[in-house]
Design an enzyme around this catalytic site. Structure first.
Site, PDB file in Angstrom:
ATOM      1  CB  VAL A 265      28.751  21.982  41.441  1.00  0.00           C
ATOM      2  CG1 VAL A 265      29.356  23.043  40.552  1.00  0.00           C
ATOM      3  CG2 VAL A 265      29.462  20.645  41.241  1.00  0.00           C
ATOM      4  CB  CYS A 266      28.475  26.811  44.622  1.00  0.00           C
ATOM      5  SG  CYS A 266      30.051  27.181  45.399  1.00  0.00           S
ATOM      6  N   GLY A 267      29.336  28.222  42.193  1.00  0.00           N
ATOM      7  CA  GLY A 267      30.140  29.013  41.275  1.00  0.00           C
ATOM      8  C   GLY A 267      31.620  29.051  41.605  1.00  0.00           C
TER       9      GLY A 267
END
Length: 89
Positions: free
Chosen positions: A6-8
């Site tokens: 997960v990233c932004g």
């Protein structure tokens, strides 16, 4: 086993993290379905494991999945250490 990286925004950085997580899992001999996504989508999914940064882990606080924190998505040694800690617990 399902793992979310997960990233932004769920595109560039999480894709790099996914590739590095897949590399480390192969080294560890662990079979998993690894996907990448953004933090808001991750909150509605139910993987076995979420790999993300400390800042984004705070956004996912209370999630049913185990969260593994990695500060440098490019550092396969850090990723390996974090995943080994998870699998050994």
């Amino acid at each position: 086993m399902k793992i979310l990286c997960v990233c932004g925004l769920g595109q560039g950085t999480s894709l790099i993290l996914r590739i590095n997580v897949e590399t480390v899992l192969r080294q560890l001999g662990v079979q998993a379905d690894v996907e990448n996504t953004d933090v808001s989508s991750a909150s509605s999914e139910n993987p076995d494991l979420i790999v993300t940064s400390n800042e984004l882990a705070q956004s996912l606080e209370g999630h049913a999945s185990k969260i593994v924190i990695v500060n440098n998505y490019f550092d396969t040694n850090e990723i390996k250490t974090a995943l080994e800690e998870h699998f050994n617990n």
